[in-house]
Write a protein that holds these residues in place. Structure first.
Motif, PDB file in Angstrom:
ATOM      1  N   ALA A   1       1.878   6.649   8.208  1.00  0.00           N
ATOM      2  CA  ALA A   1       0.943   7.136   7.465  1.00  0.00           C
ATOM      3  C   ALA A   1       1.202   6.207   6.497  1.00  0.00           C
ATOM      4  N   ARG A   2       2.176   5.395   5.913  1.00  0.00           N
ATOM      5  CA  ARG A   2       1.529   4.689   5.350  1.00  0.00           C
ATOM      6  C   ARG A   2       1.080   3.732   5.252  1.00  0.00           C
ATOM      7  N   GLU A   3       1.989   3.039   6.837  1.00  0.00           N
ATOM      8  CA  GLU A   3       0.620   2.492   6.616  1.00  0.00           C
ATOM      9  C   GLU A   3      -0.707   2.526   7.411  1.00  0.00           C
ATOM     10  N   LEU A   4      -0.930   3.210   7.580  1.00  0.00           N
ATOM     11  CA  LEU A   4      -2.651   3.689   7.500  1.00  0.00           C
ATOM     12  C   LEU A   4      -3.167   3.708   6.537  1.00  0.00           C
ATOM     13  N   ALA A   5      -2.603   4.020   5.608  1.00  0.00           N
ATOM     14  CA  ALA A   5      -2.747   4.864   3.791  1.00  0.00           C
ATOM     15  C   ALA A   5      -2.560   3.449   2.815  1.00  0.00           C
ATOM     16  N   VAL A   6      -2.045   2.431   3.437  1.00  0.00           N
ATOM     17  CA  VAL A   6      -1.837   0.608   2.817  1.00  0.00           C
ATOM     18  C   VAL A   6      -3.332   0.052   3.146  1.00  0.00           C
ATOM     19  N   ASP A   7      -4.066   0.582   4.005  1.00  0.00           N
ATOM     20  CA  ASP A   7      -5.554  -0.353   4.056  1.00  0.00           C
ATOM     21  C   ASP A   7      -6.574   0.825   3.746  1.00  0.00           C
ATOM     22  N   ALA A   8      -6.344   2.145   3.669  1.00  0.00           N
ATOM     23  CA  ALA A   8      -7.616   2.989   3.069  1.00  0.00           C
ATOM     24  C   ALA A   8      -8.178   2.351   1.861  1.00  0.00           C
ATOM     25  N   GLU A   9      -9.415   2.902   2.153  1.00  0.00           N
ATOM     26  CA  GLU A   9     -10.805   2.708   1.031  1.00  0.00           C
ATOM     27  C   GLU A   9     -10.648   2.899  -0.535  1.00  0.00           C
ATOM     28  N   ASN A  10      -9.485   4.325  -0.963  1.00  0.00           N
ATOM     29  CA  ASN A  10      -9.349   4.563  -2.167  1.00  0.00           C
ATOM     30  C   ASN A  10      -8.166   5.087  -2.283  1.00  0.00           C
ATOM     31  N   SER A  11      -7.903   6.380  -3.117  1.00  0.00           N
ATOM     32  CA  SER A  11      -6.511   6.706  -3.232  1.00  0.00           C
ATOM     33  C   SER A  11      -6.789   8.602  -2.446  1.00  0.00           C
ATOM     34  N   LYS A  12      -7.873   8.712  -2.803  1.00  0.00           N
ATOM     35  CA  LYS A  12      -8.308   9.714  -2.147  1.00  0.00           C
ATOM     36  C   LYS A  12      -8.055   9.844  -0.541  1.00  0.00           C
ATOM     37  N   LYS A  13      -8.222   8.488  -0.397  1.00  0.00           N
ATOM     38  CA  LYS A  13      -8.342   8.000   1.502  1.00  0.00           C
ATOM     39  C   LYS A  13      -7.016   8.032   1.385  1.00  0.00           C
ATOM     40  N   LYS A  14      -6.226   7.503   0.433  1.00  0.00           N
ATOM     41  CA  LYS A  14      -4.674   7.556   1.220  1.00  0.00           C
ATOM     42  C   LYS A  14      -3.889   8.655   0.856  1.00  0.00           C
ATOM     43  N   HIS A  15      -4.515   9.772   0.067  1.00  0.00           N
ATOM     44  CA  HIS A  15      -4.149  10.702   0.951  1.00  0.00           C
ATOM     45  C   HIS A  15      -4.490  11.552   1.654  1.00  0.00           C
ATOM     46  N   GLU A  16      -5.383  11.453   1.573  1.00  0.00           N
ATOM     47  CA  GLU A  16      -5.819  12.626   3.147  1.00  0.00           C
ATOM     48  C   GLU A  16      -4.933  11.725   4.441  1.00  0.00           C
ATOM     49  N   VAL A  17      -5.010  10.465   4.113  1.00  0.00           N
ATOM     50  CA  VAL A  17      -3.994   9.593   5.561  1.00  0.00           C
ATOM     51  C   VAL A  17      -2.431  10.805   5.427  1.00  0.00           C
ATOM     52  N   PHE A  18      -2.147  10.756   4.273  1.00  0.00           N
ATOM     53  CA  PHE A  18      -0.929  11.110   4.129  1.00  0.00           C
ATOM     54  C   PHE A  18      -0.417  12.543   4.401  1.00  0.00           C
ATOM     55  N   GLY A  19      -1.903  13.174   4.197  1.00  0.00           N
ATOM     56  CA  GLY A  19      -2.163  15.132   4.308  1.00  0.00           C
ATOM     57  C   GLY A  19      -2.220  15.340   5.703  1.00  0.00           C
ATOM     58  N   LYS A  20      -3.000  14.522   6.772  1.00  0.00           N
ATOM     59  CA  LYS A  20      -3.057  14.883   8.388  1.00  0.00           C
ATOM     60  C   LYS A  20      -1.474  14.759   8.510  1.00  0.00           C
TER      61      LYS A  20
END
Length: 177
Positions: free
Chosen positions: A124-143
């Motif tokens: 999840a971190r590997e995907l979240a590190v490329d996310a466009e904003n805080s909300k999207k980073k947290h969405e990755v971890f939520g999944k």
């Protein structure tokens, strides 16, 4: 600062690499956003949906091509543990917070369950590190938290009960939920 780097050249180089990564991510998402905007304003029906999907695919392709260059650049100045610390910083330390909370909530987890949970959080971190904003980073971890919950439920854990017991333990030690 949290890396505790002493060499000013290394500090400058690492700071530049991290800043450039944010600039690069911004550029990738701005191109996607502009393509989507054009599609929404000028196309209709299937053509619009295809153009939007193509913009997302182009964004994903650029992210994939650039994803590994970032830790590679950092590794010129940092060891593996420090590179991980940078990624954790960029993702609000969610890996550690979630992992520690899960272990605290379910103290009976087996080693292989702990390893699977950590593997998914790192993914999840590997995907979240490329996310466009805080909300999207947290969405990755939520999944991935959902994936972990499903996994634990299938392994026989009653997560509602585990969470209730965990809350009691937190309150008993004077913590807040």
């Amino acid at each position: 600062d949290k890396l505790g780097l002493q060499d000013t050249v290394t500090v400058r180089e690492v700071t530049t690499i991290v800043a450039n990564r944010y600039f690069e991510l911004n550029d990738i998402y701005e191109v996607r956003d502009s393509l989507v905007k054009v599609a929404k304003e000028s196309l209709k029906g299937d053509e619009k949906q295809v153009a939007i999907k193509n913009a997302e695919n182009e964004k994903d392709s650029k992210l994939y091509r650039s994803h590994f260059a970032f830790p590679a650049a950092l590794s010129l100045f940092l060891n593996e543990e420090q590179v991980t610390a940078v990624k954790d910083g960029m993702t609000y330390n969610v890996v550690k917070v979630t992992y520690d909370a899960t272990l605290d909530m379910i103290p009976t987890l087996k080693d292989e369950e702990k390893a699977q949970i950590m593997a998914w959080l790192v993914e999840a971190r590997e995907l979240a590190v490329d996310a466009e904003n805080s909300k999207k980073k947290h969405e990755v971890f939520g999944k991935y938290k959902g994936r972990i919950n499903n996994y634990l439920s299938k392994r026989g854990y009653d997560l509602v009960k585990e969470r209730e017991e965990w809350y009691k333990r937190i309150k008993a030690r004077g913590g807040k939920i």
